[in-house]
Design a protein around this motif. Structure first.
Motif, PDB file in Angstrom:
ATOM      1  N   ASP A 245       0.314  -6.927   6.955  1.00 53.90           N
ATOM      2  CA  ASP A 245      -0.121  -7.320   6.521  1.00 53.90           C
ATOM      3  C   ASP A 245      -2.024  -8.052   7.162  1.00 53.90           C
ATOM      4  OD1 ASP A 245       0.318  -6.247   3.783  1.00 53.90           O
ATOM      5  OD2 ASP A 245       0.963  -8.588   3.194  1.00 53.90           O
TER       6      ASP A 245
ATOM      7  N   ARG B  31      -0.342  -7.617  -0.288  1.00 52.55           N
ATOM      8  CA  ARG B  31      -1.623  -6.565  -0.494  1.00 52.55           C
ATOM      9  C   ARG B  31      -1.221  -5.906  -1.618  1.00 52.55           C
ATOM     10  NH1 ARG B  31      -5.437  -5.744   4.189  1.00 52.55           N
ATOM     11  NH2 ARG B  31      -4.538  -2.950   3.638  1.00 52.55           N
TER      12      ARG B  31
ATOM     13  N   SER C 174       4.833  -6.604   0.960  1.00 50.20           N
ATOM     14  CA  SER C 174       3.015  -6.604   1.572  1.00 50.20           C
ATOM     15  C   SER C 174       3.148  -7.757   0.411  1.00 50.20           C
ATOM     16  CB  SER C 174       2.925  -5.152   1.442  1.00 50.20           C
ATOM     17  OG  SER C 174       1.521  -5.442   1.162  1.00 50.20           O
TER      18      SER C 174
END
Ligand SMILES: *Cc1c(COP(=O)(O)O)cnc(C)c1O
Length: 409
Positions: A163, A192, A190
């Motif tokens: 990330d 994100r 992740s």
């Protein structure tokens, strides 16, 4: 009485003997059909490995080195470009950069994970490049080269902090190519995307090696690129096969970089076991941790962040007297390795890049202290207990020597 049972660093014999009949069947199949290069075995493996990695495409190639090189070239990276990577990798990472025509540039790693330190990557980019207003790309202040890509290496089977790296790459317009050659099946959480992601599915493309000793290994050479980008996949298919999309019609000059059908068939058989093998490696890593932390072992343990599921291609400990411990274990018939003894920026091959000792202190100090213990599916807890007993014994010996020296001075 001393125990002289040999514990190898890596056991490739037991693993394959269990699968012997199936593997021989692959070879017989190739003899019967005459399909040695390309064909359904390669396509089948590519499809299965893409599924394993959660990617749309997989392109089988002849090695991890070719996988890296083709991924860079297909991404439009070459002459006049810089690609950033880490100094504590196998030389294939930088060979691929140089051989694409680009220049390798290093940033130091994180002391706990041995992987690319995103903060150092950011500091390096902010400190050494300027934005070229004509093209929008970033160029280095010294040579005016375009910084085009970054290759995080998922070292020892543990994913880099993708990330953070991706965020920086977006800002500086860098193509991210994962070196997943040691990380088949590793996962990264992740934030994100709010989910776990497979190594090989996070960058623009990723390179895998199927060198026999890797978590998924061929009985010979092999590699693959994974990607979600159809256009990139098509370019790599051409690069691996003399630049031809159709036999004898060469759109570009390419390479002889294909995956053999026999190796693809072998990899397909072994892929079905990979998840279980990785699980065994994780179990062995847990066992090492438990055993090594229950005694005064004198070694530092590998660190696995909460956002990583490492697949322990290697189990790497740190120790001040590395040569001594390696010798001691050797005398006890316990195999070990060093991955790697000389960081890339200090290799003779890269003297021309102009780096010096001290440029990457974290990687340099690690290179002096790291030791890879036996790690492979099939390693027994009983063997691990003997290994840890020997490590503990060595720690006791060196402690008492240190006391004697302190007293006599
Ligand atoms: C093994 C490896 C490679 C190269 O793979 P080959 O198949 O031997 O060409 C590249 N990078 C890393 C980190 C590796 O461990």
């Amino acid at each position: 009485m001393t125990n002289t049972d040999n514990i190898p660093f890596l056991d490739l014999i037991a693993l394959h003997s269990e699968l012997e009949e199936e593997l021989v069947g692959v070879f017989k199949g190739a003899l019967r059909t005459g399909a040695f290069i390309g064909g359904p075995a390669v396509e089948k493996f590519e499809k299965d490995f893409a599924a394993f990695c959660d990617t749309k495409h997989c392109i089988g190639v002849s090695s991890g080195t070719d996988a890296l090189r083709f991924a860079l070239m297909a991404a439009g990276i070459g002459e006049g470009d810089i690609v950033i990577t880490v100094p504590n990798s196998f030389i294939a990472t930088t060979e691929a950069i140089s051989q694409s025509g680009a220049r390798p540039v290093f940033v130091d790693v994180d002391a706990a994970t041995y992987n690319m330190d995103a903060r150092r990557l950011l500091a390096h980019l902010e400190g050494n490049y300027y934005r070229d207003d004509n093209s929008g790309c970033w160029r280095d202040r010294k040579l005016g080269l375009r910084v085009a890509g970054v290759i995080p290496v998922h070292l020892y089977g543990q994913p880099a902090d993708m990330d953070a790296i991706q965020q920086i790459a977006d800002r500086f317009h860098l193509t991210v190519i994962e070196d997943a050659c040691q990380a088949h099946g590793a996962e990264y959480y992740s934030n994100r995307d709010g989910r776990w992601k497979k190594a090989g599915s996070m960058g623009k493309a990723a390179a895998f090696s199927f060198y026999p000793g890797k978590n998924l290994g061929a009985c010979g050479e092999g590699g693959a690129v994974t990607t979600n980008d159809a256009e990139l996949a098509q370019k790599i298919r051409m690069l691996r096969d003399h630049g031809q999309a159709k036999k004898y019609f060469h759109d570009v000059e390419g390479y002889n970089g294909r995956l053999d059908a026999i190796q693809a068939g072998i990899l397909k058989v072994k892929l079905d076991h990979l998840t279980a093998w990785n699980q065994q490696r994780r179990e062995s890593a847990r066992e090492y941790r438990e055993l090594l932390s229950s005694v005064d072992s004198g070694v530092g343990l590998p660190y696995e962040p909460s956002w990583a599921k490492a697949v322990y291609h290697l189990f790497v400990v740190r120790v001040a007297n590395r040569a001594g411990l390696q010798r001691h274990l050797g005398e006890e018939h316990i195999g070990t390795g060093i991955h790697y003894p000389v960081p890339l920026h200090l290799q003779k091959a890269y003297a021309g890049l102009g780096y010096e000792p001290g440029d990457f202190p974290v990687a340099e100090q690690a290179a002096e202290e790291i030791l890879s213990l036996p790690m492979y599916p099939g390693l027994k807890a009983e063997q691990q207990r003997r290994i840890v007993k020997c490590i503990h014994e060595f720690a006791r010996l060196t402690h008492s020597e240190a006391r004697v020296m302190a007293v006599s001075t």
